[in-house]
Design a protein around this motif. Sequence first.
Motif: not given
Lengths: 541, 205, 382
Positions: A236, A407, A409-410, A492, A494, A504, C18-19, C29, C60, C62, C64-65, C68-69, C72, C75-76, C83-84, C96
């Motif tokens: 985290y 990527p 795949f959902s 994460k 979703e 939570i 994907h999402h 979020h 969520i 945190d 941070a999750e 990370k999405i 990623t 990156k791709i 999705s956010i 960050r």
Amino acid sequence: MSGLKLLINQNISFLIIFLLFGIVFLVIGNILYESINQLSFKSFMNDLMNFLPSISVTFFNNILSTICAIFIAFFITEYLYKKSSFSSSFLIVLISFPHISYCIGITYLFATSGLFARLFAIFYGNEVPFISSRGDGLANFIYIFSLALREVPFLVLIGLSVWKKINPNQIQQQVSVLGHSDLSTLMNCIFPLWIKSMGLPILIIIAFGFSNFEFSSILGPQFPDMINVKIIVSWYSTNTELMRHLNSLIMITILGVGLAILLLFFLRKAIVSYFTNTRLFISINYNTLLIGKFFFLIVILLFTAIIFITFFLSISKSWFFPSIFPTTFTLKGWSYMIENYSVLFFHSIFLSAIISIFNLIIMTYMIEISQNIKNIFKMLFLLSLMILVIPQNIMLMGISNLMSSLPFFSIKTWFYFSLFIYILPYTYFMTKQSYDDFNPQYIENADVLGITRLKSFFYIKLPIMTNDFLIIFGVSFSVCFYQFLQGIIVTKGEELLFNNEVLILFSGESISTASSGSLLNFFPAGLLLTIIYIRYRYARM
Amino acid sequence: MLECKYINIQNEKNIFLIENLNFRIEQSQIFTLTGPSGAGKSTLLKYICGIKQNSFTYSGDIFVNKSLVNHLPTNQREVRMIFQNDLLFPHMNVMENLLFAAPITDKKNKEDALFLLDKLNLSHLSYKNTNTLSGGEYSRICLARIIINKPSILLVDEPFSNLDAKTKNMTREFFFKNISEMKCATLIVSHDLDDIYNYDKVIKL
Amino acid sequence: MNFFFNIFIKILSLIFIHHSLYSADVNFHAWGGSVIINDFIKQASKDLKKKNIILNHTKITDIAESIKILETDKKINNLQKGSIDLMWVNGENFHRLKKNQLLFGPIDTIDNYKFINTLDQSMHNDFGEPVEGLEVPWGRAQFVLIYDSKLIQKPPQTIEQLRKFIKNNPGRFTYPQIPDFHGTTFLKQLLYEIVDDQSILQKPFSNCLNPCEPLKNLMIYLKDIHPFLWNQGKRFPKSAAETVPLLSNRELWLTISFNPNMAAVNVSSGNLRDVTRTTSFIGGAIGNTHYLAIPFNSPNKKASLEVINYLISPQSQADKSNIEIWGDPTVLDFTKMNEIQKKMFLDKQSVHILPNYQIPYLEEPHYSWTEAIENEWFKTFN
């Protein structure tokens, strides 16, 4: 034509296994590759030395709690086997009790403002709690025994069926007629046989010990804290130092689990050898049922107390020290949960049920088709063992990394897959066990009457094995329903299960809402296991 | 010395399997118990040992060396038994099974065990797992196990039924030699009286 | 036939798209641990529905999750279909996101930005990191001390008074375990009290000489008080939320918070006793702002901007600061509002909040100090 069908069916089994193996290898390979790639040997050794206190405490606590759980479960199993009562059903239901509620409950019981302190305050008259002085020594002790007692219902569930198979009555008679005591029967014969057959459940609980977050975070020590906590904190964190440690922690955890399993393996051998050969118990006449009864009552009382505490927390508006019971009540927590989370609650039930059934169908199909092919069993065994042994948090990090590489795949697919793969070992081992216990002569008789295998499966095997399948479904459902790391590490936030939302809420200010959620969480699996187990105990063939 | 007085055993239909049975076996005596299948022979032996089954009703007194033992559990009665389907402990090898049965105070247990195995031509099986034994080997090791226990009162239920003719002779000779040396008060159940050497009395059910 | 084909397509789309297929316009979020905040957002989404905007609160653990999405996604190369749509963020997390170019902006062009209290420097600097329009202020926070007035007649208001209180009342105070945000902020607050020249904290940590005297003195202070803390400094609560039941049960008599209205809100909901009061350091208390931001690849930027516009409107801000609803201080400047808008902000009469004297507002130190403090704490105590 039937030969061709068989060939196709068997190849499908191989295909499924290779697919699953492939993905699991990819996941594990990915996480290992990423970790090793980003890690230099020097920094790993550096981290290893720095984390040595954490590693030691994690190792020590988990090994000790596993050993305590085994012994406590053994005596309780003996007691329940001989008493053969409804109370064993209640104990099995406790498998489905949420970990987070258990940990919070333990805290509420033993805190200086907790239930025991409040009971004491009735006599002592103190309006203010005594000064809390809970250091790591006490924290380690509480962690070990809390985790041990938490594992007991699961060990007893498996232990009871193992006990039955050992044929203890005959052993007891055999030992008695040699002039040896009942304690000798128990410790020289039954215990070594029992513990030899409990390898898999022991593996499961030691792997859980290294991957759990609730116990180590809420009850575990802080200076040093356990590796389990460090991993999630690093995951985290935005602190670059902590983030850098993550790769080392992954390697350390994998090595730690491997070492713990090896140690337990040798320890088990040593214990079996000792108990087999010792003459210590031969002349000692002692009723060990008392020990079993004592531990059984402790477990029941502890869980009952925690359930009551959780219940009171869920309906209390104000519940301050030194009141034993809440002074004002509210149903706001319950109504909040029902109003806001019912959809997720039922969705989680539905999802867990579907995944468990799907898992069971796949495993049954594979085992059914592969009856004559030992290789498939070996591969399934290896696959299940791999999934069990690799700590869940590490496995899920691997899946999370793999998501970015694949990527197309959902997120939903990865989420369902990560749930499916985690309950696969439980389903496989329990289904295989049922098949092993099934008398093959029934099918042989059907064969010689010209009945097809498909027909004999539905009309002979399935009705006979219904109880077993229901229990497998119940356990898989419980395991699936209470997952939460998938919702954090893989999706994460979703995609979530109901358990995630409850967790939570426990980080927020409304403990009554969180407790309501926790009790709601308990109902589906608890109810399911109760019904299934009662049916199992009292159904007639 | 083993004495049984007014032994009655009824089945669940209240039919007497054994009615008012009385006998006394002194040390070194061998009694044989015979009767048709279902007559209650094994049930009687188990009752003397202290093993009761729920489906039967029992009455009568058991005396061991003139002391009443009805209230004592099996392991405290000084009565030893070989079951019809005797069980070797599956987690112990042959040697461990014998040593487990040996008296706690005897320091020469291992030597005795090896000696017994040798006499039964089973030395080569000393450290084998019990699940690798043939039926005959299994039965002989069960007998060896009881002998190493050095019983003073012994109940035996069909001890030689699993053995072929050749092995039976050798085993039988060995068995009776040993119980004679130990001066055991012995009660044997057998369908074949020819199997029993030098019995002092026959009890017919 | 059609039916099965539809099912097949649905399954395929479930597997490969994907999402998640939200029917929401805006996927928000935000931390979901607080019932109060969840309810506020739920009410906001009801109001936004009237404007034909569907707001979905992804609860969520945190932020941070979520980061990370986005990392990623970057990156791709997922540049369009994230999705956010909206994030609640500040501090090191903002740093960050900004550093990795994960935010869309500038977004301070929305209509209601005119009400923002732009004179306050923390609206433009997030833990020392210039905002540059990449996020919009949403709420305020300031360091406070919460105490039980039945047990403490005169609460500490300076660092030395705090030390004296802790030593005279062993086991009755603690702070959340580092690296919890509140725990770290408490240490920053102490640093402000310890340091001779407070401006050093506004500059990067690298400017502090090696060894850094303020940091060293902070550790000395902590070593002095730790044996007198709750559990003798051998065990810390994991978060500020954990200290609330400890305070209500009187295991603790004094604790920290970052919400000046926290006591009032919790007394009102029954989580704290009626005798709970709020105070702070008279020399000044760290304050900061929390923000709303839009990720670079949100497919609903327009709708997200509308949501932000709503959330910083006087009506929404008034609801937010109402202690009966959330109690989170506003980011708006009263001088920029008309009378009707001002009236929406009720006078806070609650005895549980800070008494009405001015606590000087201390800016958050430069974000680099956070990591430095945490690392030093780990080195000293872990």
